[in-house]
Design a protein around this motif. Structure first.
Motif, short mmCIF file in Angstrom:
data_model
loop_
_atom_site.label_atom_id
_atom_site.label_comp_id
_atom_site.label_asym_id
_atom_site.label_seq_id
_atom_site.Cartn_x
_atom_site.Cartn_y
_atom_site.Cartn_z
N TYR A 180 0.86 -1.19 0.00
CA TYR A 180 0.00 0.00 0.00
C TYR A 180 0.89 1.22 0.00
CZ TYR A 180 1.01 0.17 5.02
OH TYR A 180 1.67 0.23 6.23
N PHE B 251 -6.25 0.73 11.20
CA PHE B 251 -6.64 -0.18 10.13
C PHE B 251 -6.03 -1.56 10.32
CE2 PHE B 251 -6.09 4.17 8.64
CZ PHE B 251 -7.43 4.49 8.63
N TYR C 76 -5.44 0.68 -8.02
CA TYR C 76 -6.78 1.10 -7.61
C TYR C 76 -6.94 2.61 -7.66
CZ TYR C 76 -10.96 2.02 -5.01
OH TYR C 76 -12.20 2.48 -4.66
N TRP D 82 -2.98 2.74 -4.26
CA TRP D 82 -3.86 3.64 -5.00
C TRP D 82 -3.02 4.53 -5.92
CZ3 TRP D 82 -8.72 6.07 -2.44
CH2 TRP D 82 -9.39 5.12 -1.64
N THR E 289 -4.45 -2.21 2.29
CA THR E 289 -4.42 -3.46 1.52
C THR E 289 -4.21 -3.25 0.02
OG1 THR E 289 -6.81 -3.48 1.08
CG2 THR E 289 -6.06 -4.51 3.12
N ARG E 290 -4.23 -1.99 -0.42
CA ARG E 290 -4.10 -1.74 -1.87
C ARG E 290 -3.19 -0.55 -2.12
NH1 ARG E 290 -10.36 -1.72 -3.71
NH2 ARG E 290 -10.39 -0.28 -1.95
N ARG F 206 -3.19 -6.93 7.05
CA ARG F 206 -3.56 -8.16 6.39
C ARG F 206 -2.48 -9.20 6.63
NH1 ARG F 206 -5.06 -8.23 0.05
NH2 ARG F 206 -4.85 -10.45 -0.28
N ALA G 27 -3.32 5.37 -0.36
CA ALA G 27 -4.16 4.38 0.30
C ALA G 27 -4.18 4.60 1.81
CB ALA G 27 -3.63 2.98 -0.01
N TRP G 28 -3.01 4.85 2.37
CA TRP G 28 -2.89 5.04 3.82
C TRP G 28 -3.67 6.27 4.27
CZ3 TRP G 28 -2.35 2.40 7.87
CH2 TRP G 28 -1.86 2.90 9.06
N ASP H 245 -4.27 -4.47 -5.70
CA ASP H 245 -4.04 -5.50 -4.68
C ASP H 245 -2.79 -6.27 -5.11
OD1 ASP H 245 -3.99 -7.83 -3.12
OD2 ASP H 245 -6.17 -7.83 -2.90
N ASP I 44 -6.77 2.70 3.85
CA ASP I 44 -6.73 1.38 3.21
C ASP I 44 -5.28 0.88 3.22
OD1 ASP I 44 -6.82 -0.85 1.61
OD2 ASP I 44 -7.66 0.15 -0.16
#
Lengths: 147, 154
Positions: free
Chosen positions: A25, B25, A48, A39, A36-37, B28, A29-30, B130, A34
């Motif tokens: 990430y 957050f 993304y 951006w 997990t991805r 994962r 994203a942070w 992802d 997010d």
């Protein structure tokens, strides 16, 4: 990589590493919450980007993407309580978006530095030749804050 | 050890200072690295494909230069336009097994190069960004096309 060499503005200010490095990430994203991805509004569409935001590497496109998350522009002079408002800052160099940071409820800012670590820092700590300067500050009511 | 932690370990700690627990957050942790593959291994890179030691060394040097000089960047455009990355693309299809071996070793942003070299893109819209799923998609395609050895992919 030595973050102090990259960002000499961190010297003589409080800052801390808060995560291991990760290629999963990025700062955008942070800032959006997010982890997990990655951006980015790349033309190749590998990464993304909020589907209804313009897929352009412009300040306007980043502001539009975060508007979809409920953020609205805030003037640099406007410093609302970090307990009431969550702010994100967009850094740009020559009008090209380079970095985003998010303000924590403590008033510190948090940044994911590319594929390197997350850090907490003063907003101006990352100002410089690498990320440029903050060109837009956006805010939204912090979740759970009392209006 | 989860794949996130393994990726972090592969990337190595880059700064000193006390790390604090992440709050907010969820991290994962449900991913797993395939067996590590060393570029310096004497194992063939892929059946039917032969690379000179010189080619492997050139790729490894370019990959390291690219990784070091772009690690702080978020812009995938700037990351991919780095001269070392462009030189890897310039190696053409000979670079495919090397890129995929590196991708199997640790997740990283080789997707632009893979698309540029192959003209294909196995990543779906839902997988965009992802990095773990993108990596899996490319390793699956590489296995189907015979660009990588079968034991390299998860």
């Amino acid at each position: 990589m030595d973050l102090l060499k990259l960002f000499p503005g961190l010297r003589n200010r409080a800052w801390a590493v808060t995560s291991p490095p990760s290629p999963l990430y990025n700062c955008v994203a942070w800032a959006a919450g997010d982890a997990t991805r990655w951006w980015w509004p790349d033309a190749g569409r590998d990464y993304y980007w909020p589907p209804s935001a313009p897929r352009e590497e412009t300040i306007e496109a980043f502001v539009a993407a975060f508007a979809l998350l409920g953020y609205e522009p805030s003037s640099a002079a406007d410093e609302p309580s970090p307990l009431e408002f969550e702010r994100v800052a967009l850094f740009a160099r020559d009008s090209r978006p380079e970095h985003m940071a998010r303000e924590l409820a403590t008033g510190e800012w948090t940044s994911k530095c590319g594929r390197l670590e997350d850090i907490t820092h003063a907003l101006d700590g990352l100002r410089g030749s690498v990320y440029g300067a903050p060109v837009a500050v956006l805010r939204r009511p912090r979740a759970g804050a009392t209006p | 050890m989860g794949e996130r932690a393994m990726a972090a370990e592969a990337w190595g700690a880059t700064t000193s200072g006390p790390a604090r627990p992440r709050s907010g957050f969820a991290a994962r942790t449900d991913w797993h690295l395939p067996a590590l593959v060393s570029l310096t291994s004497s194992r063939p890179l892929a059946e039917g494909l032969h690379h000179s030691i010189e080619t492997q060394r050139t790729f490894a040097a370019l990959a390291e230069e690219w990784r070091q000089e772009t690690a702080h960047l978020s812009s995938v455009t700037e990351i991919a336009l780095h001269p070392a990355y462009q030189r890897v693309i310039g190696m053409g299809r000979a670079a495919l097994p090397l890129i995929l071996a590196e991708l199997a070793r640790q997740p990283d942003h080789w997707f632009w190069a893979l698309r540029a070299i192959t003209g294909e893109n196995p990543v779906t819209i839902g997988e965009a960004g992802d990095v773990l799923r993108m990596r899996q998609a490319w390793l699956r395609l590489g296995r189907r096309r015979g660009w990588v050895g079968p034991s390299w992919t998860s």
